[in-house]
Design an enzyme around this catalytic site. Structure first.
Site, short mmCIF file in Angstrom:
data_model
loop_
_atom_site.label_atom_id
_atom_site.label_comp_id
_atom_site.label_asym_id
_atom_site.label_seq_id
_atom_site.Cartn_x
_atom_site.Cartn_y
_atom_site.Cartn_z
N MET B 1 0.84 -1.21 0.00
CA MET B 1 0.00 0.00 0.00
C MET B 1 0.87 1.25 0.00
SD MET B 1 -3.50 -0.06 2.04
CE MET B 1 -4.93 -0.89 1.40
N CYS B 2 0.61 2.20 0.81
CA CYS B 2 1.21 3.53 0.91
C CYS B 2 0.12 4.56 0.65
CB CYS B 2 2.34 3.82 -0.08
SG CYS B 2 3.86 2.89 0.25
N GLY B 3 0.30 5.71 1.24
CA GLY B 3 -0.63 6.81 0.99
C GLY B 3 0.14 8.01 0.48
#
Lengths: 227, 302
Positions: B1-3
């Site tokens: 993921m990651c934002g």
């Protein structure tokens, strides 16, 4: 006839989902305020109840829905109505990727555009999109109908099974094994019914029918991966 | 993921609020990226002859007790130049009055564990391991001011969880990039760039994209042309958000594998992986909210 309002500002989404999963004791409408993009709002509902979501919903809104009529007064994140069984979901704004993925039944209406992979692996539900759908929509769709009142992106209906797609606008490209077919009387009637249910005004005569050529149904060792 | 998050304020009176508007955006992406966080903030540039070098001492033995003023003193002695230092624990902004390259080389020789975060006239860069809340508090992000910023919350997939592998990545001057996704050909990109004398700090896949795009810009490409070459050369899943001294730019891979949503008003443009990071912004209910299309370039200028 009673109505309940749940304000999700600063609260976990569990607050509204627990309410919807417990016996409703005559509650017919549940309003959700400040959804603020939270995931999984109104998933797994198993009752004929109205759910009005006032704002933008996050991922998987209305997933696995059975019987409920859900309206999102805003946009929906990835996977709205995924695996819906029955009932209806209406998105007033746009829907992100994989709208209606794997839906077995019910009606999903998207008044704005839908992102990529709309109706991926559709298994029997009906989806009506007033705007455009992104690329790879209806990939491997097995049963059910997708009505697109705008344009479709690349590779529409790639590896289609028995789902049928109706498109009013331009199709950027068809996917492997998807083909345009003549509209029959049954198609015109079906599209007219779905448009009426969705409350959208379009001429059923202006839609094209896309269905599977069924050439991928049997393995062909000589095809050399060229379809 | 990651934002990923980005914010550009259109009105000068909002510049003092840039950090405070952004911190809830960063914290909103905690579930997508709980292991590290960082941001690059762009503000009023320093004098044309000056350069800001952002430094991180968290990987030195002294850590936050690093002798920053001793470092500035040694640089003044060695180079006979101005060297001002503004410190915040393990982070420092060294402002020098001469070319940055020889000074950076000297820092690397004398303090090999001191990590050089960024170089430029407009940009400061902060990144560290920890939750977005911890990292925001550590560097007092809510008081940052400027015209635009680019932030990231990391859930590592392609390389280890260390401060230097957190995002944003930077190359050259006043350029940074954050990434949600993973590249499948970063080593091919490295093999193309390294013989051209381009040095890599880490084994991270995002660094390859960052150095590729900065190399194109340095070779004279416009941002749009550089991004088009990025679509041609970079293979994998990505939503990239980039910052230059006066632009924010966003691209998504052709499959739109990683999310992005944009909210625009007369006051700001805000970008995030998901709407939940935008929900708190002022007047969001009247903002134009849309999902950027795959393989399109979105460039916003200050």
């Amino acid at each position: 006839m009673s109505e309940i309002t749940v304000d999700l500002a600063g609260k976990p989404v569990r607050e509204v989902n627990r309410l919807l999963h417990d016996p409703l004791n005559g509650v017919t409408t549940v309003n959700v305020l400040n959804p603020d993009g939270a995931h999984n709002i109104a998933v797994g509902v198993n009752e004929a109840v109205k759910v009005e979501i006032h704002g933008n919903a996050g991922y998987y809104a209305g997933g696995m829905n059975k019987f409920a009529d859900i309206v999102i007064h805003g946009s929906a994140g990835t996977g709205v109505g995924e695996n819906m069984m029955s009932g209806s979901i209406r998105v007033k704004g746009f829907a992100s990727n994989a709208a209606g993925a794997s839906a077995h039944g019910g009606l999903l209406v998207i008044e704005g555009d839908a992102g990529l992979r709309c109706a991926v692996s559709l298994k029997g539900g009906d989806i009506v999109v007033d705007g455009n759908v992104g690329s790879f929509s209806a990939f491997m769709a097995q049963a059910g109908r997708l009505v697109v009142c705008g344009d479709a992106g690349d590779a529409l209906g790639d590896s289609l099974y028995e789902a049928v797609l109706y498109v009013k606008g331009k199709i950027k490209s068809l996917g492997a094994d998807a083909q345009e077919e003549p509209m029959t009387e049954a198609d015109f009637t079906g599209v007219a019914e779905l448009l009426a249910k969705a409350g959208l005004k379009h001429d059923p005569k202006s839609f094209k029918r896309i269905a599977s050529a069924r050439s991928l149904y049997h393995w062909n060792a000589d095809a050399d991966q060229e379809y | 993921m990651c934002g990923i998050v980005g914010l550009l304020v259109k009105k000068p009176e909002l510049r003092p609020q840039l950090g405070s508007l952004m911190v809830p955006m960063l914290i909103g992406m905690t579930e997508r990226g709980p292991d590290s966080a960082g941001l690059a903030v762009f503000g009023t540039p320093v004098n044309e002859a000056h350069r800001k070098i952002n430094l991180y001492s968290g990987m030195t033995e002294a850590g936050a007790d690093f002798n920053w003023h001793g470092l500035a003193h040694a640089i003044r002695e060695e180079f006979g130049t101005d060297a001002e230092i503004a410190t915040s624990g393990n982070h420092a902004i060294l402002t020098v009055g001469s070319a940055a390259a020889p000074i950076k080389h000297w820092i690397h020789e004398h303090h090999p564990k001191l990590h050089i975060l960024s170089t430029g006239r407009s940009m400061d860069l902060y990144k560290d391991i920890g939750t977005p809340t911890e990292v925001s508090d550590r560097y007092d992000f809510s008081h940052l001011q400027g015209t635009h910023l680019v932030g990231h919350t990391r859930m590592a997939t392609e390389s280890a969880v260390t401060p230097d592998r957190a995002h944003p990545f930077t190359a050259g001057e006043d350029f940074c990039l954050v990434h949600n996704g993973s590249l499948s050909n970063p080593n091919g990109i490295r093999r193309m760039l390294e013989p051209r004398g381009i040095h890599f700090d880490t084994d991270n896949d995002t660094e390859a994209a960052c150095r590729f795009l900065e190399w194109r810009l340095r070779e004279g490409d416009t941002l749009e042309n550089a991004l088009q070459k990025g679509f041609d050369e970079l293979d994998g899943f990505f939503t990239f958000l980039m910052g230059t001294k006066d632009e924010l730019a966003l691209i998504r891979d052709p499959f739109a594998c990683k999310p992005a949503v944009v909210a625009e008003t007369d006051d700001y443009v805000a970008i995030a992986s998901e709407f939940r990071s935008l929900a708190h912004l002022p007047d969001i209910k009247n903002a134009h909210v849309f999902e950027p299309a795959p393989e399109e370039m979105y460039v916003w200028r200050t």
